[in-house]
Scaffold this active site. Structure first.
Site, PDB file in Angstrom:
ATOM      1  N   HIS A   1       0.868  -1.185  -0.177  1.00  0.00           N
ATOM      2  CA  HIS A   1       0.145  -0.033  -0.126  1.00  0.00           C
ATOM      3  C   HIS A   1       0.893   1.192  -0.017  1.00  0.00           C
ATOM      4  O   HIS A   1       2.087   1.447   0.522  1.00  0.00           O
ATOM      5  CB  HIS A   1      -0.897  -0.100   1.273  1.00  0.00           C
ATOM      6  CG  HIS A   1      -1.808  -1.093   1.800  1.00  0.00           C
ATOM      7  ND1 HIS A   1      -1.192  -2.372   2.060  1.00  0.00           N
ATOM      8  CD2 HIS A   1      -2.878  -1.411   1.547  1.00  0.00           C
ATOM      9  CE1 HIS A   1      -2.201  -3.046   2.398  1.00  0.00           C
ATOM     10  NE2 HIS A   1      -3.389  -2.378   1.975  1.00  0.00           N
TER      11      HIS A   1
ATOM     12  N   ASP B   1       2.351   2.132   3.235  1.00  0.00           N
ATOM     13  CA  ASP B   1       3.461   0.975   3.907  1.00  0.00           C
ATOM     14  C   ASP B   1       4.981   1.269   3.627  1.00  0.00           C
ATOM     15  O   ASP B   1       5.923   1.144   4.427  1.00  0.00           O
ATOM     16  CB  ASP B   1       3.305  -0.473   3.083  1.00  0.00           C
ATOM     17  CG  ASP B   1       1.842  -0.870   3.161  1.00  0.00           C
ATOM     18  OD1 ASP B   1       1.240  -0.395   4.276  1.00  0.00           O
ATOM     19  OD2 ASP B   1       1.591  -1.817   2.439  1.00  0.00           O
TER      20      ASP B   1
HETATM   21  C1  XUL Z   1      -7.328  -6.601   4.359  1.00  0.00           C
HETATM   22  C2  XUL Z   1      -6.455  -7.184   3.260  1.00  0.00           C
HETATM   23  C3  XUL Z   1      -5.861  -6.166   2.585  1.00  0.00           C
HETATM   24  C4  XUL Z   1      -5.550  -6.193   1.204  1.00  0.00           C
HETATM   25  C5  XUL Z   1      -4.928  -4.919   0.566  1.00  0.00           C
HETATM   26  O1  XUL Z   1      -7.899  -7.666   4.995  1.00  0.00           O
HETATM   27  O2  XUL Z   1      -6.418  -8.262   2.702  1.00  0.00           O
HETATM   28  O3  XUL Z   1      -4.350  -5.845   3.204  1.00  0.00           O
HETATM   29  O4  XUL Z   1      -4.748  -7.108   0.889  1.00  0.00           O
HETATM   30  O5  XUL Z   1      -5.383  -3.553   0.861  1.00  0.00           O
END
Ligand code: XUL
Ligand code: CO
Length: 440
Positions: free
Chosen positions: A101, A104
């Site tokens: 993300h 992150d």
């Molecule tokens: C949350 C989840 C996230 C997604 C990306 O449950 O799986 O980390 O993978 O936003």
């Protein structure tokens, strides 16, 4: 920066007799299975958030694992130390992909998104510099549109047009970074796209706004040369009481309704499947038969717990059936991202490696067993024969769509009573699966 994971060697394949905890027993990157190398069947990825950011903190207690990598967290120096740690980690395990993300990668500047964006430019330059000459690349990226308080009422589904613009700004930036890092995909996980109560929610309005945001993302992504796949990652709940991308079937219908199905596929996460009351294999199958199986978030839940525990996959029964679907799908546009975290008491650097060795080995074992299942052929033959009544006569006419309701009715009335449809043979099929898993 020097070596971070000192005393941890490169992890090599040693075979199933090996008792060396820092070795693979099943993952043999160059071994060819059904015409492809294991490393191609299994495009493993490291999730930046769990592996490099999360410290094991939960609602009841502070972190247990030191992820400072020798540098003060919350600084750009720390962001760079995470890059160094991540690359060393991936190299030692032979992992080629990472997922992230936006937030992150760097400390977010809550006062000014422009500052956040500058930091993202700086860190992605650093990632490119550090991965140059290696085969490490981005698998997919995503905008975190759920942690910042501005997204409390959703991102694409927010009631605030201003917040909607911030969602757009983050998506635009992350798409640019995905192209810069050579990413294969862009993920939408709708963590706050849902509701707590219908009393305050206009469901139709919110869903149309989400679709609009996705359409604009596709248009912009294609305009800057993003050739990869967009993914929806379904999840039924958590953090919201209800999330719109409930499961694969719901998400596929949404994409088709809004004309987004040519650009999007599913990113199926095992623990999200079980939260939706489905098996992992069910979600993969529904996606596959709709031509929409694109990527996988590899983890597992705990059958005794009703939340997203994101455990490292460890159940070979599940990974065999998952790899069966992936083989039948002809592989993935994306890959197998370990959206998994070591348990809170597994708090050492060694545990970070043991976790990945477990996950990679259990998927390698799943691949080996899924290939055996296909080569064995008994289960597939049974399924084929189960529908044999459609191979000729009235069945053939049904399949060719060359009959009418009246003709079928006449057929039934003449017959008076059908013969038995035949046994489903579930227990026999389950014993074949056990034989393949444990009997050889
Ligand atoms: C949350 C989840 C996230 C997604 C990306 O449950 O799986 O980390 O993978 O936003
Ligand atoms: Co996920």
């Amino acid at each position: 920066m020097g070596e971070i994971f000192k005393n941890i060697p490169e992890i090599k394949f040693e075979g199933k007799e090996s008792k060396n905890p820092f070795s693979f027993r099943y993952y043999d990157a160059d071994r060819v299975i059904m015409g492809k190398k294991m490393s191609e069947h299994l495009p493993f990825a490291m999730a930046w958030w769990h592996n490099l950011s999360a410290t094991g903190a939960d609602m009841f207690g502070a972190g247990t694992t030191d992820k400072s990598f020798g540098v003060k967290p919350g600084t750009m120096e720390h962001a760079k130390a995470k890059v160094d740690a991540g690359i060393e980690f991936m190299k030692k395990l032979g992992i080629k992909y990472y997922c992230f993300h936006d937030v992150d990668l760097i400390p977010e500047c809550s006062e000014d998104i422009n500052v956040t964006n500058e930091r993202l430019d700086e860190i992605t330059d650093y990632i490119l510099e550090k991965t140059k000459g290696t085969d490490i690349k981005c698998l997919w990226a995503t905008a975190n549109m759920f942690s910042n308080p501005r997204f409390m009422n959703g991102a694409g589904s927010t009631n605030s047009a201003e917040v909607y613009c911030f969602a757009a700004a983050q998506i635009k930036k992350v798409l640019e970074l995905t192209v810069k890092l050579g990413g294969r995909g862009y993920v939408f996980w709708g963590g706050r796209e849902g509701y707590e109560t219908l009393l305050n929610t206009d469901v139709k309005f919110e869903q149309e706004n989400i679709a609009n945001l996705m359409k604009m993302a596709v248009e912009y992504g294609r305009s800057i040369g993003f050739k990869g796949t967009f993914f929806i990652e379904p999840k039924p709940k958590e953090p919201m009481k209800h999330q719109y991308d409930f499961d694969a079937a719901t998400s596929i219908a949404f994409l088709k309704e809004h004309g987004l199905d040519k650009d999007f596929k599913m990113n199926i996460e095992a623990n999200h499947a079980t939260l939706a009351g489905h098996t992992f294999q069910h979600e993969l199958r529904i996606s596959r038969v709709n031509g929409m199986l694109g990527s996988v978030d590899a983890n597992t839940g705990d059958p005794m717990l009703g939340w997203d525990t994101d455990e490292f996959p460890h159940n070979a029964y599940d990974t065999t059936l998952a790899m069966y679907e992936i083989l039948k799908n002809g592989g993935l546009d994306g890959g197998l991202n370990f959206d998994s975290k070591s348990r809170r008491p597994s708090n050492t650097y060694e545990d970070m490696f043991y976790s990945f060795i477990l996950g990679m080995d259990v998927f390698a074992l799943g691949l080996i067993k899924a290939a055996e299942l296909i080569e064995d052929g008994r289960i597939e033959k049974f399924v084929e024969e189960k529908y044999a009544s459609y191979n000729e006569g009235i069945g053939k006419k049904i399949l060719e769509r060359s009959t009418t309701l009246s003709e079928l009715s006449d057929y039934a009335l003449k017959l008076k009573k059908p013969s038995s449809p035949g046994s489903g043979r579930q227990e026999y099929l389950q014993s074949i699966l056990n034989d393949i898993l444990f009997g050889r």
